[in-house]
Design a protein around this motif. Structure first.
Motif, mmCIF file in Angstrom:
data_model
loop_
_atom_site.group_PDB
_atom_site.id
_atom_site.type_symbol
_atom_site.label_atom_id
_atom_site.label_comp_id
_atom_site.label_asym_id
_atom_site.label_seq_id
_atom_site.Cartn_x
_atom_site.Cartn_y
_atom_site.Cartn_z
ATOM 1 N N LEU A 230 9.545 -95.318 17.052
ATOM 2 C CA LEU A 230 10.290 -94.340 17.854
ATOM 3 C C LEU A 230 9.787 -92.933 17.538
ATOM 4 O O LEU A 230 9.464 -92.155 18.436
ATOM 5 C CB LEU A 230 11.787 -94.461 17.582
ATOM 6 N N GLU A 231 9.672 -92.616 16.239
ATOM 7 C CA GLU A 231 9.172 -91.293 15.823
ATOM 8 C C GLU A 231 7.719 -91.098 16.275
ATOM 9 O O GLU A 231 7.365 -90.069 16.838
ATOM 10 C CB GLU A 231 9.256 -91.147 14.297
ATOM 11 N N MET A 232 6.892 -92.110 16.017
ATOM 12 C CA MET A 232 5.462 -92.003 16.346
ATOM 13 C C MET A 232 5.248 -91.730 17.823
ATOM 14 O O MET A 232 4.511 -90.840 18.219
ATOM 15 C CB MET A 232 4.752 -93.323 16.008
ATOM 16 N N GLN A 233 5.879 -92.581 18.651
ATOM 17 C CA GLN A 233 5.629 -92.486 20.088
ATOM 18 C C GLN A 233 6.340 -91.298 20.717
ATOM 19 O O GLN A 233 5.839 -90.714 21.671
ATOM 20 C CB GLN A 233 6.014 -93.802 20.769
ATOM 21 N N SER A 234 7.500 -90.935 20.162
ATOM 22 C CA SER A 234 8.230 -89.780 20.716
ATOM 23 C C SER A 234 7.403 -88.510 20.588
ATOM 24 O O SER A 234 7.357 -87.687 21.501
ATOM 25 C CB SER A 234 9.576 -89.599 20.011
ATOM 26 N N TYR A 238 6.810 -86.651 24.061
ATOM 27 C CA TYR A 238 7.452 -85.364 24.315
ATOM 28 C C TYR A 238 6.493 -84.171 24.189
ATOM 29 O O TYR A 238 6.781 -83.102 24.687
ATOM 30 C CB TYR A 238 8.668 -85.175 23.396
ATOM 31 N N HIS A 239 5.353 -84.400 23.513
ATOM 32 C CA HIS A 239 4.366 -83.316 23.358
ATOM 33 C C HIS A 239 2.970 -83.832 23.724
ATOM 34 O O HIS A 239 2.055 -83.790 22.889
ATOM 35 C CB HIS A 239 4.367 -82.771 21.918
ATOM 36 N N PRO A 240 2.787 -84.334 24.951
ATOM 37 C CA PRO A 240 1.505 -84.974 25.292
ATOM 38 C C PRO A 240 0.306 -84.034 25.136
ATOM 39 O O PRO A 240 -0.746 -84.436 24.632
ATOM 40 C CB PRO A 240 1.688 -85.422 26.744
ATOM 41 N N ARG A 241 0.461 -82.779 25.542
ATOM 42 C CA ARG A 241 -0.688 -81.863 25.524
ATOM 43 C C ARG A 241 -1.182 -81.584 24.108
ATOM 44 O O ARG A 241 -2.376 -81.379 23.884
ATOM 45 C CB ARG A 241 -0.351 -80.552 26.258
ATOM 46 N N ALA A 242 -0.275 -81.609 23.159
ATOM 47 C CA ALA A 242 -0.674 -81.396 21.756
ATOM 48 C C ALA A 242 -1.608 -82.503 21.263
ATOM 49 O O ALA A 242 -2.344 -82.331 20.294
ATOM 50 C CB ALA A 242 0.569 -81.340 20.866
ATOM 51 N N HIS A 243 -1.573 -83.642 21.954
ATOM 52 C CA HIS A 243 -2.416 -84.792 21.564
ATOM 53 C C HIS A 243 -3.566 -85.018 22.546
ATOM 54 O O HIS A 243 -4.231 -86.057 22.495
ATOM 55 C CB HIS A 243 -1.548 -86.048 21.459
ATOM 56 N N GLY A 244 -3.755 -84.058 23.468
ATOM 57 C CA GLY A 244 -4.883 -84.167 24.389
ATOM 58 C C GLY A 244 -4.612 -84.940 25.669
ATOM 59 O O GLY A 244 -5.539 -85.273 26.408
ATOM 60 N N PHE A 245 -3.326 -85.247 25.943
ATOM 61 C CA PHE A 245 -2.972 -85.948 27.181
ATOM 62 C C PHE A 245 -2.484 -84.939 28.230
ATOM 63 O O PHE A 245 -1.965 -83.881 27.871
ATOM 64 C CB PHE A 245 -1.856 -86.972 26.927
ATOM 65 N N THR A 246 -2.615 -85.301 29.508
ATOM 66 C CA THR A 246 -2.048 -84.434 30.543
ATOM 67 C C THR A 246 -0.691 -84.952 31.010
ATOM 68 O O THR A 246 0.123 -84.185 31.511
ATOM 69 C CB THR A 246 -2.977 -84.333 31.775
ATOM 70 N N THR A 247 -0.443 -86.267 30.837
ATOM 71 C CA THR A 247 0.850 -86.791 31.298
ATOM 72 C C THR A 247 1.334 -87.917 30.394
ATOM 73 O O THR A 247 0.548 -88.719 29.900
ATOM 74 C CB THR A 247 0.789 -87.304 32.753
ATOM 75 N N SER A 248 2.646 -87.958 30.205
ATOM 76 C CA SER A 248 3.228 -89.054 29.424
ATOM 77 C C SER A 248 4.311 -89.776 30.220
ATOM 78 O O SER A 248 4.987 -90.651 29.701
ATOM 79 C CB SER A 248 3.821 -88.517 28.121
ATOM 80 N N ASN A 249 4.474 -89.395 31.490
ATOM 81 C CA ASN A 249 5.527 -90.080 32.258
ATOM 82 C C ASN A 249 4.989 -90.917 33.414
ATOM 83 O O ASN A 249 5.729 -91.689 34.012
ATOM 84 C CB ASN A 249 6.597 -89.092 32.758
ATOM 85 N N VAL A 250 3.704 -90.785 33.721
ATOM 86 C CA VAL A 250 3.109 -91.593 34.803
ATOM 87 C C VAL A 250 2.139 -92.579 34.161
ATOM 88 O O VAL A 250 1.331 -92.195 33.314
ATOM 89 C CB VAL A 250 2.344 -90.698 35.807
ATOM 90 N N ALA A 251 2.239 -93.855 34.547
ATOM 91 C CA ALA A 251 1.284 -94.846 34.044
ATOM 92 C C ALA A 251 -0.061 -94.653 34.728
ATOM 93 O O ALA A 251 -0.111 -94.229 35.881
ATOM 94 C CB ALA A 251 1.809 -96.251 34.311
ATOM 95 N N CYS A 252 -1.127 -94.970 34.026
ATOM 96 C CA CYS A 252 -2.461 -94.878 34.636
ATOM 97 C C CYS A 252 -2.603 -95.919 35.744
ATOM 98 O O CYS A 252 -3.183 -95.647 36.787
ATOM 99 C CB CYS A 252 -3.519 -95.114 33.564
ATOM 100 N N CYS A 253 -2.063 -97.119 35.496
ATOM 101 C CA CYS A 253 -2.230 -98.226 36.445
ATOM 102 C C CYS A 253 -0.873 -98.755 36.886
ATOM 103 O O CYS A 253 -0.057 -99.163 36.050
ATOM 104 C CB CYS A 253 -3.027 -99.344 35.765
ATOM 105 N N GLY A 254 -0.616 -98.738 38.190
ATOM 106 C CA GLY A 254 0.655 -99.249 38.703
ATOM 107 C C GLY A 254 0.893 -98.764 40.107
ATOM 108 O O GLY A 254 -0.026 -98.305 40.789
ATOM 109 N N GLN A 255 2.125 -98.862 40.554
ATOM 110 C CA GLN A 255 2.475 -98.363 41.874
ATOM 111 C C GLN A 255 3.929 -97.891 41.851
ATOM 112 O O GLN A 255 4.623 -98.091 40.879
ATOM 113 C CB GLN A 255 2.275 -99.420 42.965
#
Length: 320
Positions: A230-234, A238-255
């Motif tokens: 929970l701590e690791m993934q939160s 909650y801070h995707p850009r600090a880890h080099g991501f642009t999004t943490s709420n949209v899946a890469c693959c899906g619909q």
């Protein structure tokens, strides 16, 4: 094994070295792979793989089956999943095969110094308690009582593992499932993480950590290591850009909304750069997110790993 819970068709494995699906719920490597790589070990094959024979048996095996939980009524919508007690039977069979290769005494030593990763409980919430707006389990239990019940059942599973001779068992808590794209698509208000599933984690994870501490105390051992998913993934969600991501709420693959509906298939929307996404599919992290999680397992403070992280375990074990 014919089951509906599977990841053996494209685009799964798109970033794996072979660029082909391998059964991993990932665009590339998963957490056990990345742990093996950091340890300089061979990747462990699925136990039922026809390739798992001869010397390859000595590199370990993966007994995981998608969709299973602590409870036997979890994942009943998937057919032919290999439940945990059946996995124990497969392990005993595996042990016999290894014994035939190197003898019983050496096999016991191998088991004793093995590293086990066990990840249960997430499906008991996702594919059981929260599967539909009202479920048999949610009518039977409130979240506190359901979590307590899960913990008591989980303890029996972990005791069985200990009795098999394992002395190093990594036990992952449950991540912030309310923030997974699937939950955002079905239970979210205004794109916020779904409250009730995340509340479940805040109840369950501390109970798990306490149970593991008590179990170690009872056994006079440090066999069980709690991983605070929970701590690791939160941190990442909650801070995707600090880890080099642009999004943490949209899946890469899906619909559907947040790409969180249905399965990840060739007909799905697929992002061109998987390294910018925390989630690969509706529930599972991308390879890059998995790498961040594994780094925290090796080097994390007690906030993430208790009573110690993997680097400490390896240093201790190298002295014995």
């Amino acid at each position: 094994m014919a089951t509906a819970a599977r990841a053996d068709s494209p685009p799964y494995g798109i970033d794996f070295p072979t660029h082909r699906p391998t059964g991993r719920f990932s665009n590339g490597y998963n957490i056990p792979d990345l742990i093996s790589q950091k340890l300089g070990a061979e990747l462990s094959l699925p136990y039922l793989s026809p390739e798992l024979k001869g010397k390859k048996l000595l590199a370990g095996a993966n007994f995981a089956s998608a969709g299973i939980g602590i409870l036997n009524d979890t994942g009943i919508q998937f057919v032919n999943i290999i439940r945990i007690h059946e996995q124990f039977k497969l392990f005993k069979e595996y042990e016999r095969r290894v014994s035939a290769l190197i003898g019983e005494e050496e096999t016991q030593k191998l088991v004793k110094k093995s590293l086990v990763l066990i990840t249960l409980a997430g499906n008991d919430f996702v594919n059981n308690y929260f599967l539909t707006p009202v479920t048999a389990r949610s009518l039977e239990f409130n979240l506190q009582d359901f979590s307590t019940y899960l913990i008591s059942e989980y303890k029996n599973i972990l005791l069985s593992l200990y009795q098999l001779g394992f002395q190093r068992v990594l036990v992952t808590g449950v991540g912030p499932i309310g923030c997974a794209p699937a939950m955002l698509a079905t239970r979210s208000i205004n794109g916020q993480c779904a409250e009730e599933p995340n509340l479940a984690m805040k109840i369950f994870n501390p109970l798990l950590k306490k149970m593991l501490k008590d179990l170690n105390h009872e056994l006079g051992s440090s066999a069980f290591i709690a991983i605070d998913s929970l701590e690791m993934q939160s941190d990442v969600i909650y801070h995707p850009r600090a880890h080099g991501f642009t999004t943490s709420n949209v899946a890469c693959c899906g619909q559907g909304p947040y790409n969180g509906l249905g399965l990840c298939t060739t007909a799905s929307n697929i992002c061109p750069n998987r390294d910018l996404y925390v989630f690969w599919d509706a529930y599972h992290p991308s390879e890059k997110a998995n790498k961040i999680i594994v780094d925290a397992m090796f080097n994390g403070t007690e906030k993430y790993m208790s009573p110690m992280n993997l680097s400490t375990i390896m240093a201790m074990d190298s002295m014995t």
